[in-house]
Scaffold this active site. Sequence first.
Site: not given
Ligand SMILES: *Cc1c(COP(=O)(O)O)cnc(C)c1O
Length: 386
Positions: A61, A112, A182, A207
Amino acid sequence: MTKPPHHPDSSFHARLHPETVAVTAGRPERVVDAPLNPPVIFASTYIGAHDVSAAEIGYGRYGNPTWQALELAIGALEGGRALTFASGMAAAHAVLELMPPKAVVVIPRNCYLGVADAIDRRAAKYAWQVRRINVADTRQVLSAAEGADLVWIESPTNPTIEVADLPALGENLPDTSLFVVDNTFATPLLQRPLECGADIVLHSATKLLSGHSDVLLGAVVTTADDAQTLEALDAVRRSFGAAPGPMEAYLALRGIRTLPLRLRQAQASAQILAERLVSHKQVQRVRFPGLSDDPGHDVAQRTMWGFGSLISIDLADAKSAERFIDGCSLWGFATSLGGVESTMERRRRWGGELLSVPEGLVRMSVGIEHVEDLWADLEQALDQLS
Ligand SMILES: *Cc1c(COP(=O)(O)O)cnc(C)c1O
């Protein structure tokens, strides 16, 4: 007790182009018979040391060599030090965990949904004051940021593809607020928020970074000299157990090797598709900063190295959007984004989506198929609407 994760000096990668960094970062040391790629280390536990501080990892962990390889790559691309998490949301929660009760939090009006929901939950529980802003309105962000503990920016935003002026924000935001960006939609190839003054960069590596729609993974990146924030985030990861799987870390790193090529192709196709979509009579609006009359165009032109691979279009209503999606056979109907395969979805099908997002808005994630095949599929589906 909390030991910072091991990160060798990254000045070597600071001198290279991002395409080279994506291929070379996070490789094992070059010694005879070492594998070229970091191996996947499946380990919940490691041989111990009586002097605990002498051990690098200790327990599954707390760390894993395959994560560390991925962290080196993400850190080198962003120009900072990275920590990976089980998902983007796990990474987001780790950042939010740093905020005290009664915090003043600035968040995008459009962002998001999972992040907005995470903030709302904590706001209710810890009496946070939440100020919602339009990320593209720098003056509004700066005035909301007065006295704020956290300024959370997503740019470009989901699903309306608005663009924030990150350098202007970084220059003018108060030092007392934690500035988080982000960077999931842009990736470090299109903007490096730490260089604009961000304290933390967040990624859903699920992504574009991973890029093949087969991995859930998140990351945070801090500046190289901010050991304090990195350690605080590492402490949350250890405590919450939001640790990535080693196989996922391996797949994400493998994905990063081709990120520059994938993004270059997807972005070039997105530009061509956006320009053609504008002149289709069934399309009321195309949201893509690469279009010269898009509200985000000038800022993106000035502050980013490209316009990205996400386009949103507004069709007449929900029914038209559903018929359009069903009429496409090459584009997949799926949430998520940033994979090699082109996908699309009507965002308002999600109950939680903001009411300010039009019913007929379809978010499109452009992949790396041939652009003419992508266009032919879109065009015939749009033609069917008339
Ligand atoms: C998908 C996404 C998230 C969350 O990420 P996960 O990997 O699905 O937990 C956060 N911010 C943005 C802009 C996203 O597209």
